[in-house]
Write a protein that holds these residues in place. Sequence first.
Motif, PDB file in Angstrom:
ATOM      1  N   ALA A  16      50.796  31.366  21.819  1.00 19.09           N
ATOM      2  CA  ALA A  16      50.370  32.448  23.122  1.00 19.09           C
ATOM      3  C   ALA A  16      48.850  31.722  23.407  1.00 19.09           C
ATOM      4  CB  ALA A  16      50.263  33.616  23.250  1.00 19.09           C
ATOM      5  N   MET A  17      47.922  31.503  22.231  1.00 20.68           N
ATOM      6  CA  MET A  17      46.734  31.000  22.760  1.00 20.68           C
ATOM      7  C   MET A  17      46.194  29.513  22.464  1.00 20.68           C
ATOM      8  SD  MET A  17      45.430  33.754  23.228  1.00 20.68           S
ATOM      9  CE  MET A  17      45.582  35.450  22.909  1.00 20.68           C
ATOM     10  N   SER A  18      48.083  29.022  22.488  1.00 21.96           N
ATOM     11  CA  SER A  18      47.975  27.556  22.640  1.00 21.96           C
ATOM     12  C   SER A  18      47.498  27.065  23.897  1.00 21.96           C
ATOM     13  CB  SER A  18      48.634  26.749  21.921  1.00 21.96           C
ATOM     14  OG  SER A  18      50.168  27.390  22.835  1.00 21.96           O
ATOM     15  N   HIS A  19      48.136  28.041  25.228  1.00 21.02           N
ATOM     16  CA  HIS A  19      47.867  26.723  26.646  1.00 21.02           C
ATOM     17  C   HIS A  19      46.373  26.851  27.236  1.00 21.02           C
ATOM     18  CE1 HIS A  19      52.330  28.145  25.928  1.00 21.02           C
ATOM     19  NE2 HIS A  19      52.129  28.813  25.764  1.00 21.02           N
ATOM     20  N   PRO A  20      45.988  25.571  27.593  1.00 22.07           N
ATOM     21  CA  PRO A  20      44.971  25.923  27.971  1.00 22.07           C
ATOM     22  C   PRO A  20      45.280  26.806  29.222  1.00 22.07           C
ATOM     23  CG  PRO A  20      46.748  23.765  29.023  1.00 22.07           C
ATOM     24  CD  PRO A  20      47.011  24.749  27.593  1.00 22.07           C
ATOM     25  N   ALA A  21      43.648  27.078  30.044  1.00 25.26           N
ATOM     26  CA  ALA A  21      44.109  28.373  30.617  1.00 25.26           C
ATOM     27  C   ALA A  21      44.165  27.561  32.038  1.00 25.26           C
ATOM     28  CB  ALA A  21      41.755  28.372  30.694  1.00 25.26           C
ATOM     29  N   VAL A  22      44.218  28.047  33.249  1.00 24.66           N
ATOM     30  CA  VAL A  22      44.752  27.727  34.161  1.00 24.66           C
ATOM     31  C   VAL A  22      43.909  28.085  35.341  1.00 24.66           C
ATOM     32  CG1 VAL A  22      46.206  27.590  35.468  1.00 24.66           C
ATOM     33  CG2 VAL A  22      47.401  27.755  33.459  1.00 24.66           C
ATOM     34  N   ALA A  23      43.016  27.189  36.028  1.00 26.09           N
ATOM     35  CA  ALA A  23      41.710  27.338  37.208  1.00 26.09           C
ATOM     36  C   ALA A  23      43.048  27.751  37.826  1.00 26.09           C
ATOM     37  CB  ALA A  23      41.851  26.587  38.136  1.00 26.09           C
ATOM     38  N   PRO A  24      42.492  29.693  38.561  1.00 28.50           N
ATOM     39  CA  PRO A  24      43.135  29.770  39.744  1.00 28.50           C
ATOM     40  C   PRO A  24      42.683  29.102  41.307  1.00 28.50           C
ATOM     41  CG  PRO A  24      40.599  31.016  39.661  1.00 28.50           C
ATOM     42  CD  PRO A  24      40.903  30.291  38.251  1.00 28.50           C
ATOM     43  N   ASP A  25      43.429  29.789  41.698  1.00 26.38           N
ATOM     44  CA  ASP A  25      43.363  28.986  43.350  1.00 26.38           C
ATOM     45  C   ASP A  25      42.355  29.820  44.294  1.00 26.38           C
ATOM     46  OD1 ASP A  25      45.650  27.055  43.475  1.00 26.38           O
ATOM     47  OD2 ASP A  25      46.533  29.498  43.135  1.00 26.38           O
ATOM     48  N   ALA A  26      41.960  30.972  44.220  1.00 28.70           N
ATOM     49  CA  ALA A  26      40.763  31.433  44.233  1.00 28.70           C
ATOM     50  C   ALA A  26      40.237  32.414  44.154  1.00 28.70           C
ATOM     51  CB  ALA A  26      41.118  31.937  45.771  1.00 28.70           C
ATOM     52  N   SER A  27      39.200  32.972  43.887  1.00 22.20           N
ATOM     53  CA  SER A  27      38.488  33.995  43.241  1.00 22.20           C
ATOM     54  C   SER A  27      37.534  35.424  44.669  1.00 22.20           C
ATOM     55  CB  SER A  27      37.606  33.430  42.378  1.00 22.20           C
ATOM     56  OG  SER A  27      37.934  32.977  41.470  1.00 22.20           O
ATOM     57  N   ALA A  28      37.118  36.294  44.259  1.00 17.99           N
ATOM     58  CA  ALA A  28      36.523  36.994  45.222  1.00 17.99           C
ATOM     59  C   ALA A  28      35.730  37.813  44.355  1.00 17.99           C
ATOM     60  CB  ALA A  28      37.270  38.032  46.037  1.00 17.99           C
ATOM     61  N   ALA A  29      34.495  38.273  44.280  1.00 22.00           N
ATOM     62  CA  ALA A  29      34.467  39.511  43.789  1.00 22.00           C
ATOM     63  C   ALA A  29      34.962  41.180  45.016  1.00 22.00           C
ATOM     64  CB  ALA A  29      32.403  39.624  43.544  1.00 22.00           C
ATOM     65  N   TYR A  30      34.452  42.052  43.787  1.00 19.89           N
ATOM     66  CA  TYR A  30      35.310  43.718  43.972  1.00 19.89           C
ATOM     67  C   TYR A  30      33.335  44.661  43.762  1.00 19.89           C
ATOM     68  CZ  TYR A  30      36.319  44.719  38.815  1.00 19.89           C
ATOM     69  OH  TYR A  30      35.688  45.134  37.851  1.00 19.89           O
ATOM     70  N   GLY A  31      32.473  43.502  43.363  1.00 22.27           N
ATOM     71  CA  GLY A  31      31.504  43.890  42.789  1.00 22.27           C
ATOM     72  C   GLY A  31      30.321  43.484  42.302  1.00 22.27           C
ATOM     73  N   GLU A  32      29.106  43.759  42.336  1.00 24.90           N
ATOM     74  CA  GLU A  32      27.664  42.876  41.913  1.00 24.90           C
ATOM     75  C   GLU A  32      27.764  42.272  40.363  1.00 24.90           C
ATOM     76  OE1 GLU A  32      24.463  44.588  42.964  1.00 24.90           O
ATOM     77  OE2 GLU A  32      25.033  44.625  44.574  1.00 24.90           O
TER      78      GLU A  32
END
Length: 295
Positions: A16-32
Amino acid sequence: MPDSAAARDAAEEASAMSHPAVAPDASAAYGEHPDQVVDFYAPRDGRDRAPLVVVLHGGAWRAPYDRQHITPFADFLARRGFAVANVEYRRGPSLPQQRDDDAAGDGPVAGRWPDTFDDVAAALDALPELARTTLPQADPRRTVVTGHSAGGHLALWAAARHVLPTGSPWRLTAAPLLRGVVPLAPIADLGRAVELDVCGGAVLQLIGGEGEFDKRAGYVDPAALLPTGIATAVVQGREDTVVPQAVAEAYVDAAAKAGETVGLTLLEDVGHFPLIDPAADACAVVAEEIAQLAW
């Protein structure tokens, strides 16, 4: 734990941990706070108005385990035609807590009280608007929440905020607009998890110590927050030694006593980690359970 079970767990976790991380298409903050962020994955088939799957990662509510390890699972769901929101939240401090009470243990402490719950509540409240502005392909009206292990606990809790005790800062006045919740090997019954010492005392650490359990469990134990009226389908591996089947069964039993039917899919020859491993057949079963509620 027998050597064969330990070897199986290690192999499944490694896969399960062998797969490389996949970058998101976008990110957004819901707090500081830096951990108050949601990563969005667009449906890979290009469809518009796709159901939104909210993912809450596991890791015993402890700092070393962040949302990165579950990004291949988020991408797997996106490739199945879902819009995905991968939620980060504050976990326990990075260093072990230096004290001698029952909440202490080896390694990083699990969770922050009340910050972990503040974050999950804030993220779920912010998600419909964040999705509309950040990932317009998502349809927040068709939202399913899923989570693995400790994240499964948080998913169940997020779907039960309308039945929290009066006076809780996290309480909703009406049921959340969810199509359903699909918890994966969830820490769903905190009392049973304490009995079984799931994740090395993580539940008591999350609560703030054994002395706080009776006072706080009624606010954060999914098994005490029933019935919810939200469609719930638990997926659990029979060979899971991290969060044993008995924990999920205790939650299902509590729901039945409260007059609610909760689905429980038990997968043969499956442990804890294949549920979020894109290379495992179990992961496809999870996607199908989500699809049945979302579409």
